[in-house]
Design a protein around this motif. Sequence first.
Motif, PDB file in Angstrom:
ATOM      1  N   LYS A 231       0.812  -1.209   0.000  1.00  0.00           N
ATOM      2  CA  LYS A 231       0.000   0.000   0.000  1.00  0.00           C
ATOM      3  C   LYS A 231       0.850   1.266   0.000  1.00  0.00           C
TER       4      LYS A 231
ATOM      5  N   ALA B 128       0.610   4.108  -2.892  1.00  0.00           N
ATOM      6  CA  ALA B 128       0.403   5.526  -2.602  1.00  0.00           C
ATOM      7  C   ALA B 128       1.505   6.372  -3.232  1.00  0.00           C
TER       8      ALA B 128
ATOM      9  N   ASN C  22      -4.915   6.717  -4.642  1.00  0.00           N
ATOM     10  CA  ASN C  22      -5.573   7.132  -3.404  1.00  0.00           C
ATOM     11  C   ASN C  22      -6.016   5.879  -2.646  1.00  0.00           C
ATOM     12  N   VAL C  23      -5.111   5.338  -1.841  1.00  0.00           N
ATOM     13  CA  VAL C  23      -5.403   4.119  -1.082  1.00  0.00           C
ATOM     14  C   VAL C  23      -5.074   4.354   0.386  1.00  0.00           C
ATOM     15  N   GLN C  24      -5.798   3.634   1.240  1.00  0.00           N
ATOM     16  CA  GLN C  24      -5.476   3.667   2.670  1.00  0.00           C
ATOM     17  C   GLN C  24      -4.196   2.872   2.876  1.00  0.00           C
ATOM     18  N   GLN C  25      -3.212   3.458   3.553  1.00  0.00           N
ATOM     19  CA  GLN C  25      -1.884   2.865   3.617  1.00  0.00           C
ATOM     20  C   GLN C  25      -1.666   1.955   4.818  1.00  0.00           C
ATOM     21  N   THR C  26      -2.643   1.824   5.695  1.00  0.00           N
ATOM     22  CA  THR C  26      -2.436   0.986   6.870  1.00  0.00           C
ATOM     23  C   THR C  26      -2.510  -0.493   6.501  1.00  0.00           C
TER      24      THR C  26
ATOM     25  N   GLY D 176      -3.401  -4.269   6.157  1.00  0.00           N
ATOM     26  CA  GLY D 176      -4.689  -4.937   6.096  1.00  0.00           C
ATOM     27  C   GLY D 176      -4.892  -5.970   7.184  1.00  0.00           C
TER      28      GLY D 176
ATOM     29  N   ASN E 199      -4.327  -3.016  10.767  1.00  0.00           N
ATOM     30  CA  ASN E 199      -4.953  -1.702  10.630  1.00  0.00           C
ATOM     31  C   ASN E 199      -4.364  -0.662  11.582  1.00  0.00           C
ATOM     32  N   GLN E 200      -3.069  -0.798  11.878  1.00  0.00           N
ATOM     33  CA  GLN E 200      -2.430   0.127  12.805  1.00  0.00           C
ATOM     34  C   GLN E 200      -1.218   0.821  12.207  1.00  0.00           C
TER      35      GLN E 200
ATOM     36  N   LEU F 252       1.738   1.447   8.850  1.00  0.00           N
ATOM     37  CA  LEU F 252       1.859   1.520   7.395  1.00  0.00           C
ATOM     38  C   LEU F 252       2.260   0.161   6.830  1.00  0.00           C
ATOM     39  N   GLU F 253       1.669  -0.174   5.687  1.00  0.00           N
ATOM     40  CA  GLU F 253       1.951  -1.471   5.064  1.00  0.00           C
ATOM     41  C   GLU F 253       3.210  -1.363   4.204  1.00  0.00           C
TER      42      GLU F 253
END
Length: 292
Positions: free
Chosen positions: A148, A152, A157-161, A163, A166-167, A169-170
């Motif tokens: 992720k 980015a 436009n992606v959520q970087q946490t 999967g 969920n805490q 950065l990936e």
Amino acid sequence: MAEQFINCTIRNGKAASFWFDSWTPFGQLLKFLGSSGPRDLNLALQAKVSDAANAAGWRLPSPRSENALKLHIHLTTRQLPLPHLEEDSYHWIVDSIDCSGFSSLQTWEFLRPRSRKKRWTSSVWYKGAVPRHAFNMWLATQNRLPTKVRLAAWGLNVQQTCGFCNQFLETREHLFLVCDYSASLWSRIFARLQPHHQLFLTWGELLSWTRQASAPAPAPAPAPAPAPPTLWILVTQVTIYNIWRQRNSALHLNGFTNTEVTFKTIDREVRNTISARRHKKTFSSLMSLWIR
């Protein structure tokens, strides 16, 4: 590019081009002597090697340049192209070796770009590797998997946490090594291969671990012998592959399985790989080391 490999052996000189064939150590004489060469030697561009000689010797005017002098000196060591000799012949020469015809293998080995061997090579490519596991490991080692954070960075436009948790950065290190999900899998693997081993923090630590001499053989061996390092690399590649597969499932499908199920999948793939290659010397003893 092919010009450097084609060499002509002169016998009667009737087939070989004086200017365009490589029949001397100087390559194409038109390039060696320049565009004025045909005028200086009084030989047409279409001239054959036989046109430059007769029974009395080479029919060339006195040299007018240093390169022309080198050619004259060389020709004094060559047999004259006489009509009663055999036909000229052409050879594909690669690195001073006659290939007895065109050889794509030897030509490519000579031409292909080379760089210094990477330290991680043995951790990715090894005899008996499962192609999809090795390819995925290669991408991960090059940090080319589309995590992720990398997506980015490409402007998506992606959520970087992560999967899984969920805490955080990936990133590559977090996804495969540090995340609680991945760390739980590695803890189970260490329990099999090397108890009490500390979890990895960096990708370099992981690659260094795969290059170790491996764990000792199980008792009752009188003296512990190192197991083949193939087992370490195999397990690492299967684990990285399945973590990435679960990550994709969490991102694109209906979620990911728990670590218990994922480890069973890893265990099954390791066993299947070893069983399929049990007749190979490097795999023959791996099963007992994995299931102990």
